[in-house]
Design a protein around this motif. Structure first.
Motif, PDB file in Angstrom:
ATOM      1  N   THR A 291      12.559   1.102 -11.728  1.00 13.05           N
ATOM      2  CA  THR A 291      11.705   0.260 -10.890  1.00 13.05           C
ATOM      3  C   THR A 291      12.414  -0.304  -9.663  1.00 13.05           C
ATOM      4  O   THR A 291      11.938  -1.261  -9.065  1.00 13.05           O
ATOM      5  N   GLN A 292      13.545   0.282  -9.255  1.00 14.26           N
ATOM      6  CA  GLN A 292      14.198  -0.200  -8.035  1.00 14.26           C
ATOM      7  C   GLN A 292      13.346   0.153  -6.829  1.00 14.26           C
ATOM      8  O   GLN A 292      12.817   1.261  -6.727  1.00 14.26           O
ATOM      9  N   SER A 293      13.223  -0.779  -5.889  1.00 10.76           N
ATOM     10  CA  SER A 293      12.336  -0.569  -4.743  1.00 10.76           C
ATOM     11  C   SER A 293      12.976  -1.022  -3.435  1.00 10.76           C
ATOM     12  O   SER A 293      12.293  -1.502  -2.539  1.00 10.76           O
ATOM     13  N   LYS A 294      14.299  -0.874  -3.327  1.00  8.10           N
ATOM     14  CA  LYS A 294      15.000  -1.167  -2.082  1.00  8.10           C
ATOM     15  C   LYS A 294      15.970  -0.040  -1.773  1.00  8.10           C
ATOM     16  O   LYS A 294      16.516   0.595  -2.672  1.00  8.10           O
ATOM     17  N   THR A 295      16.200   0.197  -0.484  1.00  8.28           N
ATOM     18  CA  THR A 295      17.118   1.246  -0.068  1.00  8.28           C
ATOM     19  C   THR A 295      18.553   0.740  -0.091  1.00  8.28           C
ATOM     20  O   THR A 295      18.811  -0.439  -0.348  1.00  8.28           O
ATOM     21  N   GLN A 296      19.493   1.632   0.195  1.00  3.50           N
ATOM     22  CA  GLN A 296      20.905   1.255   0.238  1.00  3.50           C
ATOM     23  C   GLN A 296      21.162   0.150   1.253  1.00  3.50           C
ATOM     24  O   GLN A 296      22.039  -0.688   1.066  1.00  3.50           O
ATOM     25  N   GLY A 298      19.087  -2.196   1.968  1.00  5.01           N
ATOM     26  CA  GLY A 298      18.362  -3.401   1.608  1.00  5.01           C
ATOM     27  C   GLY A 298      16.929  -3.466   2.093  1.00  5.01           C
ATOM     28  O   GLY A 298      16.263  -4.491   1.930  1.00  5.01           O
ATOM     29  N   LYS A 299      16.418  -2.376   2.682  1.00  3.28           N
ATOM     30  CA  LYS A 299      15.038  -2.385   3.170  1.00  3.28           C
ATOM     31  C   LYS A 299      14.068  -2.179   2.010  1.00  3.28           C
ATOM     32  O   LYS A 299      14.325  -1.401   1.102  1.00  3.28           O
ATOM     33  N   LYS A 300      12.941  -2.869   2.073  1.00  2.00           N
ATOM     34  CA  LYS A 300      11.944  -2.781   1.020  1.00  2.00           C
ATOM     35  C   LYS A 300      11.176  -1.471   1.129  1.00  2.00           C
ATOM     36  O   LYS A 300      10.765  -1.058   2.215  1.00  2.00           O
ATOM     37  N   VAL A 359      10.253   3.589   4.325  1.00  2.00           N
ATOM     38  CA  VAL A 359      10.424   2.198   4.751  1.00  2.00           C
ATOM     39  C   VAL A 359       9.591   1.876   5.984  1.00  2.00           C
ATOM     40  O   VAL A 359       9.507   0.721   6.392  1.00  2.00           O
ATOM     41  N   SER A 360       8.961   2.892   6.587  1.00  5.35           N
ATOM     42  CA  SER A 360       8.112   2.655   7.750  1.00  5.35           C
ATOM     43  C   SER A 360       7.100   3.782   7.870  1.00  5.35           C
ATOM     44  O   SER A 360       7.398   4.935   7.552  1.00  5.35           O
ATOM     45  N   THR A 361       5.894   3.450   8.344  1.00  9.53           N
ATOM     46  CA  THR A 361       4.848   4.459   8.526  1.00  9.53           C
ATOM     47  C   THR A 361       4.469   4.625   9.990  1.00  9.53           C
ATOM     48  O   THR A 361       3.471   5.249  10.301  1.00  9.53           O
ATOM     49  N   PHE A 362       5.245   4.051  10.906  1.00 10.05           N
ATOM     50  CA  PHE A 362       4.920   4.156  12.323  1.00 10.05           C
ATOM     51  C   PHE A 362       5.224   5.554  12.843  1.00 10.05           C
ATOM     52  O   PHE A 362       6.356   6.028  12.750  1.00 10.05           O
ATOM     53  N   GLU A 363       4.223   6.206  13.422  1.00  7.93           N
ATOM     54  CA  GLU A 363       4.340   7.513  14.058  1.00  7.93           C
ATOM     55  C   GLU A 363       5.032   8.524  13.146  1.00  7.93           C
ATOM     56  O   GLU A 363       4.395   9.230  12.400  1.00  7.93           O
TER      57      GLU A 363
END
Length: 670
Positions: A291-296, A298-300, A359-363
């Motif tokens: 259930t880890q949900s952060k990147t190396q 620290g981004k959600k 970590v992002s859905t922009f473009e």
């Protein structure tokens, strides 16, 4: 003095030996402060030493102790795969640089050779780019322009199944299928519509017999590849197109072997405290279901379902050696598979180097790797599954539910492989003998395999692989029950109980629930089926264990006494009672009786008593919801989207949202 780079002076870097088109001004200007770096693929790290950017010097950076070096031997007589560092000829003459003026022009495909072959090709090491008898180099000795080098054969001349360089141009392993499981076609004769065979006299690291169909990189591709036969939609005849192969890095494999030998296999160098499934068993971590949900960094992580995966080409190009794959756009099941991952947890649905998340859905898609520790003492994958689909299962069961032998997944049948998602396989390595139960079809709801060699998709049979909680039940019945949870009650009623007690308080043996020895007793809801009173909606899965499928004051079971019919069981309260165990025992968390009352996105939960349509499922709550008006995360319906709670009313519709609940540590699997 700190000298930072200004892109407007890019014309002053001409004296840096670098492959054409390799660097960009942006890459150089983004290096850290004035530290030694190598953004131009020079021989080693360097930095500017003048403010006008006309002068630069190499830095003396020591090698790390115990570093892996390229082997100073050759695997074949011709040695075209050799990328070692010998730089003198047989007679002791010093080799000249391959890009020395006057010599490079005499080599065909000079940019291919000098820019992509291996990290050191542009230096003065012995190589064999033109199919001579053995490695050689240019020399400066009057009329003598070149001379052979003395490179010994390796003691064990077996080709490694990994790549030493980034492009893998030296790879001469035996892999002959693509990243999507397609069988490679022979390289000879030359493929139509090409000017010549891609294996020119300088580009192949080995000889090319007529049946040679191994993955290679004879051009400037990001990694080894091969030709396959592909029939596009709305077309009746096949085409020969290229598709990438997934060849692992030798460097990463060496790190893995070293850490296993030293017992330090984890992401951060410290002992991994997590127990499966909150840790990974393999480097790729495709079996990870924690259930880890952060990147190396620290981004959600973002929810997998929120990402618009209409075209995954860019994503796969970033993670895999993908260049020109005409077959990719027709593989819509890959998008479907990615979108079916759990919530925003770190996963590896694309065979990247390790688990990752968006970590992002922009473009364009932005993603990052996650730092998932290795399981302590990991050796073999566990022989059980956590989810119904079983995508995480990497065990070795290779017979179907009826005992029929499974057939290998890799096949020469082009119609079979095009319907399967080979990125869904959790295996580190696959070959033509791999026949373990897997689920490479995102529309299938359980593990399966082929049991017939002929026929495109015929012979598909379901496999019988136990859930991990069932493995615990077997262990407990063999005399190894857990101390505490799950062999105790978190509530007085014990509706959440998932232990293995199967005797009543007076010592009578319990009868199986699915036998229904006395039918539905008076306290069973007449509006519900018998099975709907039990977790998972299945009485048989609870065998003869003490349970409380109705609303009695504690767990009970049927007994073989028509006059008594049933009796209570004597099960102790958990040591931390009245506190709850804040973890789940199963993937769907139907048994969860904790106190979490916010969703994975942070929304507060509303009381369940407001959810009128759920009244029929009240017997499957781990407590009497009619008396305890609470808003804790629950999964009374057994829905696949994990435990959830009510977050708002939208007209006549009730909106549920999933909760983030960790697995309990499965000590019994270690």
């Amino acid at each position: 003095m700190i000298i930072l780079y200004n892109p407007k002076y890019s014309d002053r870097l001409e004296n840096l030996r670098k492959p054409n088109n390799f660097y960009t001004d942006g890459l150089i200007s983004k290096q850290d402060l004035n530290y030694c770096r190598n953004p131009t693929a020079a021989e080693r790290p360097w930095c500017f030493v003048s403010t006008d950017y006309r002068k630069w010097e190499f830095c003396d950076i020591p090698f790390c102790p115990g570093r892996k070096v390229d082997p100073e031997c050759k695997l074949t007589e011709m040695g075209r795969e050799y990328i070692g560092m010998v730089n003198v000829t047989k007679t002791g003459k010093r080799c000249l640089r391959w890009d020395e003026k006057g010599f490079a022009a005499s080599l065909p495909y000079e940019m291919l050779l000098l820019s992509f072959r291996d990290p050191y090709t542009k230096m003065n090491f012995c190589r064999n780019p033109m199919s001579k008898e053995m490695p050689w180099c240019f020399v400066d000795d009057g009329d003598l322009k070149w001379e052979y080098c003395s490179i010994p054969l390796c003691e064990r001349p077996s080709a490694p199944e990994c790549k030493e360089s980034l492009s893998g141009s030296e790879y001469i392993g035996a892999k002959n299928w693509t990243v999507f499981g397609a069988p490679c076609l022979p390289w000879s004769p030359p493929i139509p519509k090409l000017k010549s065979s891609p294996f020119s006299e300088i580009s192949s690291p080995d000889n090319v017999p007529d049946d040679h169909n191994n993955c290679r990189n004879p051009d400037t591709s990001p990694g080894p590849w091969c030709f396959i036969e592909w029939t596009p939609k709305n077309q009746n005849f096949p085409l020969k197109v290229r598709e990438a192969c997934h060849v692992r890095s030798c460097f990463r494999e060496e790190i893995e072997k070293t850490c296993e030998a030293e017992g330090t296999c984890n992401s951060n160098g410290f002992e991994a405290l997590q127990i499966y499934p909150e840790c990974r068993m393999t480097t790729l971590g495709k079996e990870y279901r924690g259930t880890q949900s952060k990147t190396q960094s620290g981004k959600k992580c973002l929810d997998w379902k929120t990402f618009p995966l209409k075209d995954i080409r860019l994503l796969l190009q970033q993670q895999l050696p993908v260049s020109d794959m005409k077959t990719l756009n027709e593989r819509q099941y890959i998008s479907e598979f990615i979108s079916k991952q759990d919530l925003n947890y770190c996963r590896n649905p694309t065979s990247a180097e390790q688990p990752w998340c968006f970590v992002s859905t922009f473009e364009n898609p932005v993603w990052g790797f996650c730092d998932i520790p290795f399981c302590p003492g990991r050796k073999e994958p566990v022989e059980c599954k956590l989810t119904e689909e079983g995508w995480e299962y990497a065990g070795s069961t290779n017979v179907d539910a009826d005992g029929r032998k499974c057939q290998p997944w890799l096949t020469s049948d082009p119609e079979r492989f095009r319907h399967l998602n080979f990125l869904a396989f959790p295996d580190q390595i696959m070959d033509y003998s791999s026949n373990y139960c897997r689920n490479p079809d995102p529309k299938n709801e359980s593990l399966w395999c082929f049991t017939e060699e002929t026929g495109t998709l015929k012979g598909r049979r379901q496999c019988k692989v136990p859930f991990c909680y069932e493995v615990y039940e077997r262990s407990a019945l063999e005399g190894k029950p857990a101390q505490g949870y799950p062999e105790c009650l978190q509530t007085a009623m014990g509706k959440e109980y998932v232990g293995t007690t199967r005797k009543t308080m007076t010592g009578r043996p319990c009868l199986r629930w699915d036998s229904q020895p006395y039918g539905k007793l008076e306290d069973f809801d007449p509006k519900l089926s018998y099975d709907d009173h039990f977790r998972f909606g299945n009485a048989a899965s609870h065998q003869d264990f003490c349970r409380n499928p109705t609303l009695r004051k504690q767990p009970w079971c049927f007994v073989a006494d028509p006059g008594m019919k049933w009796e209570f069981c004597d099960i102790p309260l958990c040591p931390n009672y009245p506190n709850k165990t804040e973890c789940k025992w199963t993937h769907k968390a139907e048994e969860y009786a904790g106190t979490l009352n916010v969703t994975a996105s942070g929304k507060p939960c509303l009381p369940w008593s407001n959810y009128e349509s759920l009244k029929k499922f009240w017997p499957r709550f781990p407590e009497d919801v009619r008396r305890e008006n609470h808003n804790f995360c629950r999964n009374p319906t057994g829905r696949k989207d994990l435990a959830s709670c009510l977050v708002r009313f939208d007209g006549s519709e009730n909106i549920l949202e999933a909760c983030d609940i960790q697995f309990c540590p499965f000590h019994y699997l270690h």
